[in-house]
Design an enzyme around this catalytic site. Structure first.
Site, PDB file in Angstrom:
ATOM      1  N   PRO A   5     -45.160  36.300 -20.834  1.00 55.65           N
ATOM      2  CA  PRO A   5     -45.274  34.843 -21.005  1.00 55.65           C
ATOM      3  C   PRO A   5     -43.949  34.167 -20.636  1.00 55.65           C
ATOM      4  CG  PRO A   5     -45.964  36.021 -23.002  1.00 55.65           C
ATOM      5  CD  PRO A   5     -45.295  37.011 -22.106  1.00 55.65           C
ATOM      6  N   THR A   6     -43.977  33.341 -19.597  1.00 53.56           N
ATOM      7  CA  THR A   6     -42.740  32.706 -19.138  1.00 53.56           C
ATOM      8  C   THR A   6     -42.268  31.637 -20.102  1.00 53.56           C
ATOM      9  OG1 THR A   6     -44.069  31.176 -17.858  1.00 53.56           O
ATOM     10  CG2 THR A   6     -43.087  33.002 -16.666  1.00 53.56           C
ATOM     11  N   ASN A   7     -43.180  31.178 -20.937  1.00 51.63           N
ATOM     12  CA  ASN A   7     -42.837  30.041 -21.788  1.00 51.63           C
ATOM     13  C   ASN A   7     -41.967  30.418 -22.965  1.00 51.63           C
ATOM     14  OD1 ASN A   7     -44.516  28.657 -20.100  1.00 51.63           O
ATOM     15  ND2 ASN A   7     -46.288  29.015 -21.404  1.00 51.63           N
ATOM     16  N   CYS A   8     -41.859  31.725 -23.218  1.00 51.28           N
ATOM     17  CA  CYS A   8     -41.077  32.141 -24.379  1.00 51.28           C
ATOM     18  C   CYS A   8     -39.592  31.929 -24.129  1.00 51.28           C
ATOM     19  CB  CYS A   8     -41.339  33.603 -24.694  1.00 51.28           C
ATOM     20  SG  CYS A   8     -43.047  33.885 -25.197  1.00 51.28           S
ATOM     21  N   LEU A   9     -38.806  32.248 -25.123  1.00 52.30           N
ATOM     22  CA  LEU A   9     -37.343  32.171 -25.115  1.00 52.30           C
ATOM     23  C   LEU A   9     -36.858  30.770 -25.399  1.00 52.30           C
ATOM     24  CD1 LEU A   9     -36.078  34.512 -22.325  1.00 52.30           C
ATOM     25  CD2 LEU A   9     -35.064  34.314 -24.575  1.00 52.30           C
TER      26      LEU A   9
END
Lengths: 103, 137, 120, 88
Positions: A99-103
């Site tokens: 998931p790219t949306n994390c961090l």
């Protein structure tokens, strides 16, 4: 492992995913897949098929609540089945992109 | 034009690549002018092709400098965070040492003055600034 | 961090650049950060919402599918410019999601109520 | 508070004008300054960024309704307006 993964265990080629591959990835995460796990794996794969996005935690919980009911659609339940970061661990086991949306 | 005394917190987003667009250079001049006027700037968020500003392996011609050095100087002098979106950076080959190790790559390419952050930091930059300006591609 | 009104104004067509998909990803994150997020599709940005897209033909994600994730990420205020639709011969039934159609005057009101406007 | 519209491509000006309020300010930067050579006097303030005008040799070619401003004045416009919308 029979399929190539990156250092964190995400599949390099998403087409390599199969149920046995999911079991292998899960085992590497210390998770023995039960029917409860599979219900969520199918749910996120369906989410990805519709939106081409690996769900972040919020939409994951929302989806689980809608499809599986409130006792399963909550973060505690998800944390129990997929400890640590449920959205990431689920994406990994279900053969979705990180998931790219994390961090 | 009346020069007010209001001191503001600015947030800036840079969306265009150096050399590919003026975005990074325009944003830098704006940032320098804002700081010179006494305003504060906590974070500059590089997104889309704007992340290329952080490429540490650039060799600019002597007579055509990249805005990168200007950003580095401004950031050091005023404690500004130069934040690069991780999702946009990784796919364009901009990695720090940590990401280089994570993906087993040959080299780290990110200039050390820049940091790799999540998209949440863009939202945070908007939420904690009085004025937010995007420099488009 | 305060809760802010943030408008994303999307004006670029899908596919030719990576901007559309990156802008949508940014909006999805804003949605889960409890901000008051709204999205306005106008000019060539309305093409992002056209039904029948197949990004697979180019080996990329279908932008229309990603756009449909907006409500899943708590982004409920989705607007589209009436004139941009009309200029392109489009009607709301041509779009992959339910969007409120706004006149130019309504867009002016929407924009002026924002803390920040982010473009693609 | 009124909006500041920052236009960095000349052909983005019509889209911007279609939703700009009577008291909004318009600033032409980068290739947006070319629009200042033909833009007819609008009801609202129209500015152009000095460095971009200068670089393109447009100092004598801007319409009478265009006010050329410095980077510092751009910052002040941003202080005096909200939100700031970028058009490309």
């Amino acid at each position: 492992m029979s399929s190539a993964t990156d250092k964190e265990g995400y599949l390099t080629n998403l087409n390599d995913w199969s149920e046995p591959v999911a079991e292998e990835i899960a085992r590497a995460e210390g998770i023995e897949l039960s029917e409860a796990h599979w219900a969520l794996i199918r749910l996120v794969r369906q989410f990805y098929a519709e939106f081409e996005v690996s769900p972040a935690m919020r939409p994951l919980v929302k989806r689980a609540r809608e499809k599986l009911g409130p006792e399963k659609g909550n973060s505690l339940y998800l944390l129990k089945l997929f400890p640590g970061s449920p959205a990431k661990v689920l994406a990994k086991i279900a053969g979705l992109p990180r998931p790219t949306n994390c961090l | 034009m009346i020069y007010g005394l209001a001191r503001m917190i600015f947030g800036i987003a840079v969306h265009g690549a150096p050399y590919g667009s003026q975005a990074s250079a325009s944003a830098l001049r704006f940032a320098e002018a804002a700081v010179a006027a006494g305003h504060s700037l906590h974070r500059v968020f590089f997104y889309h092709d704007g992340v290329n500003t952080a490429n540490g392996l650039m060799v600019p011609p002597q007579d055509d400098p990249s805005p990168q050095q200007g950003w580095v100087t401004l950031a050091e002098r005023h404690g500004i965070e130069l934040a690069v979106c991780i999702a946009a950076a990784l796919k364009r080959g901009l990695v720090n040492e940590e990401e280089r190790n994570r993906y087993g790559l040959n080299a780290a390419s990110l200039h050390p003055a820049f940091s790799i952050v999540g998209l949440g930091q863009l939202i945070d930059a908007i939420g904690s600034s009085d004025r937010f300006v995007t420099f488009a591609a | 961090m305060e809760i802010r009104r943030i408008l994303y104004m999307l004006r670029q067509p899908p596919y030719a650049t990576g901007h559309a998909v990156e802008a949508l990803e940014s909006i999805l994150v804003a949605g889960v950060f409890d901000q008051q997020v709204s999205v306005l599709f106008r000019d060539d940005g309305v093409w992002q919402l056209l039904k029948g897209q197949n990004g697979g033909a180019l080996g990329v994600r279908t932008i229309g599918n990603v756009a449909q994730a907006l409500p899943e990420y708590e982004v409920k205020d989705i607007y589209v410019c009436a004139e941009s639709l009309a200029q392109r011969g489009l009607v709301v039934d041509d779009l992959v999601l339910t969007a409120k159609v706004l006149s130019q005057r309504e867009q002016l009101t929407l924009i002026s109520a924002q803390h920040a406007v982010v473009n693609d | 508070m009124s909006t500041l519209h920052v236009i960095n491509k000349a052909n983005a000006l019509p889209a911007c004008l279609s939703v700009a309020g009577a008291h909004d300010a318009l600033l032409l930067i980068e290739d947006g300054v070319y629009a200042g050579t033909t833009a007819r006097s609008p009801q609202r303030p129209l500015y152009a960024l000095a460095a971009d005008v200068d670089a393109r040799g447009l100092n004598e070619r801007l319409g009478p309704s265009v006010t050329v401003i410095s980077d510092a004045e751009f910052v002040q416009l941003a202080v005096d307006h909200q939100p700031i919308v970028s058009w490309r």
